[in-house]
Design a protein around this motif. Structure first.
Motif, PDB file in Angstrom:
ATOM      1  N   SER A  31       0.840  -1.195   0.000  1.00 48.81           N
ATOM      2  CA  SER A  31       0.000   0.000   0.000  1.00 48.81           C
ATOM      3  C   SER A  31       0.875   1.245   0.000  1.00 48.81           C
ATOM      4  N   ARG A  32       0.253   2.386  -0.266  1.00 46.03           N
ATOM      5  CA  ARG A  32       0.999   3.644  -0.197  1.00 46.03           C
ATOM      6  C   ARG A  32       1.513   3.880   1.219  1.00 46.03           C
ATOM      7  N   ALA A  33       0.735   3.491   2.202  1.00 46.58           N
ATOM      8  CA  ALA A  33       1.161   3.671   3.592  1.00 46.58           C
ATOM      9  C   ALA A  33       2.428   2.862   3.874  1.00 46.58           C
ATOM     10  N   GLU A  34       2.460   1.606   3.382  1.00 47.52           N
ATOM     11  CA  GLU A  34       3.653   0.779   3.572  1.00 47.52           C
ATOM     12  C   GLU A  34       4.839   1.372   2.815  1.00 47.52           C
ATOM     13  N   ARG A  35       4.575   1.834   1.594  1.00 42.59           N
ATOM     14  CA  ARG A  35       5.628   2.447   0.785  1.00 42.59           C
ATOM     15  C   ARG A  35       6.195   3.676   1.485  1.00 42.59           C
ATOM     16  N   ASN A  36       5.338   4.515   2.011  1.00 45.02           N
ATOM     17  CA  ASN A  36       5.803   5.735   2.677  1.00 45.02           C
ATOM     18  C   ASN A  36       6.560   5.424   3.963  1.00 45.02           C
ATOM     19  N   LYS A  37       6.122   4.381   4.674  1.00 48.75           N
ATOM     20  CA  LYS A  37       6.829   3.968   5.883  1.00 48.75           C
ATOM     21  C   LYS A  37       8.227   3.470   5.538  1.00 48.75           C
ATOM     22  N   LEU A  38       8.324   2.742   4.436  1.00 52.13           N
ATOM     23  CA  LEU A  38       9.624   2.238   4.002  1.00 52.13           C
ATOM     24  C   LEU A  38      10.546   3.375   3.569  1.00 52.13           C
ATOM     25  N   ARG A  39       9.977   4.339   2.874  1.00 54.52           N
ATOM     26  CA  ARG A  39      10.791   5.504   2.473  1.00 54.52           C
ATOM     27  C   ARG A  39      11.331   6.241   3.683  1.00 54.52           C
ATOM     28  N   ALA A  40      10.512   6.368   4.707  1.00 55.63           N
ATOM     29  CA  ALA A  40      10.967   7.033   5.934  1.00 55.63           C
ATOM     30  C   ALA A  40      12.123   6.266   6.564  1.00 55.63           C
ATOM     31  N   LEU A  41      12.043   4.930   6.536  1.00 53.72           N
ATOM     32  CA  LEU A  41      13.130   4.113   7.077  1.00 53.72           C
ATOM     33  C   LEU A  41      14.412   4.316   6.271  1.00 53.72           C
ATOM     34  N   LEU A  42      14.299   4.322   4.947  1.00 53.92           N
ATOM     35  CA  LEU A  42      15.466   4.523   4.097  1.00 53.92           C
ATOM     36  C   LEU A  42      16.069   5.908   4.314  1.00 53.92           C
ATOM     37  N   ASP A  43      15.217   6.915   4.422  1.00 48.21           N
ATOM     38  CA  ASP A  43      15.700   8.271   4.705  1.00 48.21           C
ATOM     39  C   ASP A  43      16.459   8.315   6.021  1.00 48.21           C
ATOM     40  N   GLN A  44      15.938   7.608   7.015  1.00 52.89           N
ATOM     41  CA  GLN A  44      16.570   7.574   8.333  1.00 52.89           C
ATOM     42  C   GLN A  44      17.990   7.006   8.247  1.00 52.89           C
ATOM     43  N   HIS A  45      18.203   6.085   7.312  1.00 52.85           N
ATOM     44  CA  HIS A  45      19.518   5.465   7.137  1.00 52.85           C
ATOM     45  C   HIS A  45      20.306   6.103   5.990  1.00 52.85           C
ATOM     46  N   ASP A  46      19.875   7.299   5.566  1.00 53.31           N
ATOM     47  CA  ASP A  46      20.584   8.049   4.522  1.00 53.31           C
ATOM     48  C   ASP A  46      20.701   7.263   3.220  1.00 53.31           C
ATOM     49  N   ILE A  95       8.572   1.852  -5.062  1.00 51.87           N
ATOM     50  CA  ILE A  95       9.680   2.636  -4.538  1.00 51.87           C
ATOM     51  C   ILE A  95      10.946   2.225  -5.279  1.00 51.87           C
ATOM     52  N   CYS A  96      11.773   3.209  -5.621  1.00 49.01           N
ATOM     53  CA  CYS A  96      13.022   2.955  -6.333  1.00 49.01           C
ATOM     54  C   CYS A  96      14.180   3.442  -5.467  1.00 49.01           C
ATOM     55  N   ILE A  97      15.143   2.553  -5.197  1.00 49.83           N
ATOM     56  CA  ILE A  97      16.306   2.891  -4.371  1.00 49.83           C
ATOM     57  C   ILE A  97      17.417   3.395  -5.280  1.00 49.83           C
ATOM     58  N   LEU A  98      17.893   4.615  -5.014  1.00 47.79           N
ATOM     59  CA  LEU A  98      18.874   5.253  -5.887  1.00 47.79           C
ATOM     60  C   LEU A  98      20.307   5.136  -5.387  1.00 47.79           C
ATOM     61  N   SER A  99      20.520   5.241  -4.077  1.00 47.87           N
ATOM     62  CA  SER A  99      21.884   5.189  -3.555  1.00 47.87           C
ATOM     63  C   SER A  99      22.022   4.030  -2.577  1.00 47.87           C
TER      64      SER A  99
END
Length: 388
Positions: A265-280, A294-298
């Motif tokens: 879901s979008r909610a799961e996607r957004n939660k995952l993005r927040a986790l990735l942001d937290q880990h830079d 979601i696409c991981i760039l770095s």
């Protein structure tokens, strides 16, 4: 003491004889009056990929700490080879690796983060030697276990050493002399950017530019270290780009094989993005035929591991090539399934940014050389060496 800090990337070591070339450059600098030199080295071009492939052939799911220890041997080998080349010239030299550099990290294997530094081991080595060689991209955690700081993180090691020695500049050598408006190996008509701000080049790096590692740039900005991008040519060192706290330019980046996940879901996607942001880890949200993706760039490998640990319903749907337009006021991202189409799009975007002048001739996609000795460690049963 006055110390010059340099870093040579894997593209500086395409062949074994390149260690002699770098050693001679360092010898010339000492003869010209430089006092002490710390040189950080990356693995020979292609070695890290070969080490990872060899590990996965033995065990498809090796322990993260085991994989880190294996990958770090590429930089250790480069450090030993450069030490041999320098000692052959009669220069007092010592090489250090992650166990003895005085850099401590957390235990996030695959892409550990630096937690503390101790300059005493490097200073002690400099007191006895004219040159100290540091194996890049590695540290130890609080239990003394070797950790890997991530792909292309030798830049980070060099900046950290410059900071802990209280030097205000660090020279980064690669196969191009600096930061360009696009990858000159892929895109025609690129221009060298003579001066650029930390924030600008870090953003370029997070979206695919490969000259400097984004975490190294962030650390340099935090500790006010000027980055001097250079290239070692047959005519000597060429300076291309200075990275400081100001300067901007429009650019286009191309990032191949970026992981895409979908199915939740979008909610799961957004939660995952927040986790990735937290880990830079840089990622973007995508709305496509697969739904909320979601696409991981770095830091792709590390990001995939984070995704796997969450237990979300997102599933991998393969990889994409990401083309990103960047300027002072805009960031626009394009995902392409076909690599050649992505390159064509990047060329069109760059041409729009920087229209070619009449008669301008640029090379189209220089083929990157692969190291003829990249399989040096991975040959089994005395198999003949592959030639490329």
């Amino acid at each position: 003491m006055s110390v010059t800090v340099l870093k040579f990337g894997g593209s500086s070591f395409l062949h074994l004889e390149d260690f002699g070339r770098v050693a001679r450059h360092l010898a010339e600098r000492l003869s010209a009056g430089e006092n002490k030199i710390v040189v950080v080295v990356s693995a020979m071009s292609g070695t890290t990929d070969d080490l990872k492939a060899g590990m996965l052939d033995v065990n498809k799911q090796p322990k993260p700490s085991n994989l880190d220890a294996a990958l770090a041997t590429g930089e250790m080998l480069s450090a030993c080879l450069l030490e041999a080349a320098l000692s052959g010239l009669g220069i007092p030299v010592l090489s250090l690796n992650g166990y003895s550099l005085g850099i401590r990290s957390n235990s996030e294997f695959g892409r550990a983060s630096i937690e503390s530094v101790d300059a005493r081991p490097v200073i002690a080595a400099l007191q006895e030697n004219d040159v100290v060689i540091a194996a890049g991209g590695q540290a130890i955690d609080q239990s003394g276990t070797l950790t890997f700081l991530g792909r292309n993180s030798s830049d980070l090691t060099a900046i950290v050493i410059a900071s802990m020695l209280e030097e205000r500049a660090c020279e980064i050598y690669s196969d191009v002399p600096g930061v360009y408006t696009a990858d000159p190996h892929l895109i025609p008509g690129t221009g060298l950017i003579p001066e650029i701000a930390y924030t600008t080049v870090a953003r370029m790096s997070r979206h695919g530019a490969r000259v400097l590692h984004h975490r190294a740039v962030d650390y340099a900005e935090k500790h006010a270290i000027t980055i001097v991008c250079k290239s070692l040519t047959s005519d000597g060192a060429v300076t291309g780009t200075i990275v400081t706290d100001h300067g901007n330019a429009s650019s286009v980046t191309v990032a191949r094989d970026r992981a895409v996940f979908s199915g939740g879901s979008r909610a799961e996607r957004n939660k995952l993005r927040a986790l990735l942001d937290q880990h830079d880890v840089t990622a973007i949200s995508v709305e496509d035929n697969f739904g909320a993706s979601i696409c991981i760039l770095s830091d792709v490998d590390f990001g995939i591991r984070l995704v796997a640990q969450t237990g979300t319903r997102l599933v991998s749907i393969g990889s994409r090539t990401v083309v990103t337009e960047l300027d002072a006021s805009m960031l626009r991202v394009h995902l392409e399934s076909d690599y050649e189409q992505a390159i064509s799009l990047a060329c069109q975007i760059h041409e729009r940014m920087y229209p070619a002048t009449d008669g301008e001739i640029s090379e189209r996609r220089k083929a990157k050389q692969r190291c003829t000795h990249s399989s040096l460690l991975m040959r089994a049963n005395n198999a003949p060496e592959n030639k490329h």
